[in-house]
Design a protein around this motif. Structure first.
Motif, short mmCIF file in Angstrom:
data_model
loop_
_atom_site.label_atom_id
_atom_site.label_comp_id
_atom_site.label_asym_id
_atom_site.label_seq_id
_atom_site.Cartn_x
_atom_site.Cartn_y
_atom_site.Cartn_z
N ILE A 9 0.87 -1.18 0.00
CA ILE A 9 0.00 0.00 0.00
C ILE A 9 0.91 1.23 0.00
CG2 ILE A 9 -1.82 1.26 1.25
CD1 ILE A 9 -2.75 -1.55 0.59
N ALA A 10 0.65 2.18 -0.89
CA ALA A 10 1.41 3.44 -0.88
C ALA A 10 0.46 4.57 -0.53
CB ALA A 10 2.03 3.69 -2.25
N VAL A 11 0.99 5.56 0.15
CA VAL A 11 0.14 6.71 0.51
C VAL A 11 0.97 7.98 0.48
CG1 VAL A 11 0.50 6.41 3.02
CG2 VAL A 11 -1.54 7.60 2.19
N THR A 12 0.35 9.07 0.08
CA THR A 12 1.04 10.36 0.07
C THR A 12 1.31 10.81 1.51
OG1 THR A 12 -0.19 10.92 -1.90
CG2 THR A 12 0.96 12.72 -0.81
N GLN A 13 2.60 11.01 1.80
CA GLN A 13 2.98 11.49 3.14
C GLN A 13 3.03 13.01 3.18
OE1 GLN A 13 6.93 10.39 4.45
NE2 GLN A 13 6.46 10.91 6.58
N GLY A 14 3.35 13.63 2.04
CA GLY A 14 3.47 15.07 1.94
C GLY A 14 4.18 15.39 0.64
N PRO A 15 4.36 16.62 0.27
CA PRO A 15 3.81 17.80 0.93
C PRO A 15 2.33 17.96 0.59
CG PRO A 15 5.01 18.44 -1.05
CD PRO A 15 5.18 16.96 -0.91
N GLY A 16 1.67 18.82 1.37
CA GLY A 16 0.25 19.05 1.16
C GLY A 16 -0.37 19.64 2.42
N LEU A 17 -1.68 19.58 2.48
CA LEU A 17 -2.39 20.11 3.64
C LEU A 17 -2.43 19.01 4.70
CD1 LEU A 17 -5.40 21.57 1.65
CD2 LEU A 17 -3.46 22.87 2.56
N GLU A 18 -1.88 19.28 5.88
CA GLU A 18 -1.75 18.19 6.85
C GLU A 18 -3.07 17.52 7.24
OE1 GLU A 18 1.08 18.84 9.99
OE2 GLU A 18 2.73 18.99 8.53
N PRO A 19 -4.13 18.29 7.51
CA PRO A 19 -5.39 17.59 7.88
C PRO A 19 -5.85 16.65 6.76
CG PRO A 19 -5.56 19.95 8.30
CD PRO A 19 -4.29 19.75 7.53
N ALA A 20 -5.64 17.06 5.53
CA ALA A 20 -6.04 16.24 4.38
C ALA A 20 -5.13 15.01 4.26
CB ALA A 20 -5.99 17.07 3.10
#
Ligand code: KG4
Ligand code: ZN
Length: 364
Positions: free
Chosen positions: A77-88
């Motif tokens: 499973i892969a998931v976006t860790q960042g960068p981005g909006l932290e709550p999202a």
């Protein structure tokens, strides 16, 4: 190897199942299934992305989208860790952690900007639909190093140099606003809907098509053009647009044609800045491949001008233009970045707790 990827860094909820393999000169991917839900309409009311609303929507959408994937098998499973909006970001991470634990699979925290970059290098495969699998085939092959990437999105504007796979250097970046953010803010000043990039682009191309138009209603600056670096700045341009509008008596005094002219001048200014800095970055690095990625890489004018620049002044280099379907945020790009890394022997799997990182850099 099959990866199920989750992307929730901003206002798109994405899940994708992608199979990948290493080939002689790169990687081949089959996009087996993907789902994407945009919240843009919802955020449009606020004129921009509202982090807590984004979070609520991701929480609501993820289980709904996942229904289509629940019987699928994957190796990780892969998931976006960042960068981005932290709550999202957190909503995707929590979901992915639970999934990885339930299925006893490795969990791969993935960098969103690396997703934009790697997926932009992929081209539709020669055998682009596999009828057996009903999958879309994408290939990354014959990549000549060094690779220069111009990553342009709502939150980022950076020139990234990759001398070898997955080793990055930032050779220039914005000193203030991201280019997508500037598009969105100027669009808002012009009374256009969020996201503003596509709106500005539509009006600007209308204005370019008008033959009767003589002189633009406005002339905007090109900040940092002369500076001796690959850095850019858009906040001065945005402020100049605000003052120019005010001096003209406000948006309500402008005709539809004048608003389109304004949009065109803004798009021209941004394009000129990015073109000049790209030329500088190409000269400075001797890059043999140039690639663009991120939401703003969908901009038609910028794409065609960059193409002309590379053809004319850097004809020894190859320009990889991403398909429009993957320039905006999606989970396919997260799956491809995670697959490429893993297929190259990089082990990012984590059993430990990891956090959402709003400012995560592509440079490790
Ligand atoms: O990569 P992305 O989907 O999300 C982030 O990671 O930020 O980029 C979104 C940005 C928005 O600012 C949007 O206005 C801009 O990409 N954008 C465009 C165009 N399409 C999207 N900007 C200029 N021209 C476009 N055609
Ligand atoms: Zn993005």
């Amino acid at each position: 190897m099959k990866i199920l990827a989750i992307e929730t860094s901003c206002d798109e909820t994405g899940i994708a199942l992608v199979e990948g393999e290493k080939t002689a000169g790169g990687f081949a991917f089959s996009v087996l299934k993907h789902a994407l839900l945009s919240q843009a309409q919802l955020h449009a009311e606020y004129g921009g992305v509202y982090p807590n609303l984004a979070k609520r929507e991701h929480q609501k959408n993820l289980p709904v989208l996942f229904e289509q994937f629940k019987d699928e098998e994957a190796n990780a499973i892969a998931v976006t860790q960042g960068p981005g909006l932290e709550p999202a970001l957190w909503t995707g991470i929590e979901f992915a952690k639970k999934l990885a634990a339930d299925k006893n699979l490795p969990l791969l925290p993935t960098n969103h900007m690396e997703g934009h970059l790697i997926s932009s290098l992929a081209q539709t495969g020669s055998n682009h639909f596999s009828f057996l699998q009903k999958a879309k085939m994408m290939e990354i092959k014959n990549v000549q190093f060094p690779v220069l990437g111009l990553l342009i999105s709502g939150g980022h504007t950076e020139f990234v140099l990759m001398r070898e796979w997955f080793k990055y250097e930032i050779i220039g970046e914005t000193l203030d606003d991201a280019v997508g953010e500037a598009f969105d803010k100027v669009a808002r000043m012009l009374g256009l809907a969020y996201p503003g990039g596509p709106e500005i682009s539509r009006l600007a191309s209308f204005s370019r098509g008008e033959t009767s138009r003589k002189k633009s209603v406005v002339s905007l600056p090109r900040p940092m053009l002369q500076a001796d670096t690959c850095d850019v700045s858009f906040s001065g341009l945005k402020t100049a647009a605000l003052y120019a509008l005010r001096d003209m008596g406000g948006i309500q005094t402008l005709s539809a044609e004048q608003i389109a002219d304004f949009a065109r001048e803004f798009e021209d200014a941004v394009t000129e800045i990015l073109l000049k800095k790209t030329a500088r970055a190409m000269e400075q690095t001797g890059a043999k491949t140039f690639v663009i990625g991120g939401g703003v890489a969908a901009n038609a004018h910028l794409r065609s001008q960059l193409q002309k620049l590379i053809e004319k002044d850097f004809s020894y280099a190859e320009f990889r233009l991403p398909e429009l379907s993957i320039t905006g945020d999606n989970a396919i790009m997260i799956a491809e970045a995670a697959l490429a890394r893993r297929l190259n022997g990089l082990d990012d799997a984590t059993k430990e707790d990891f956090r959402a990182e709003g400012q995560l850099s592509i440079v490790k």
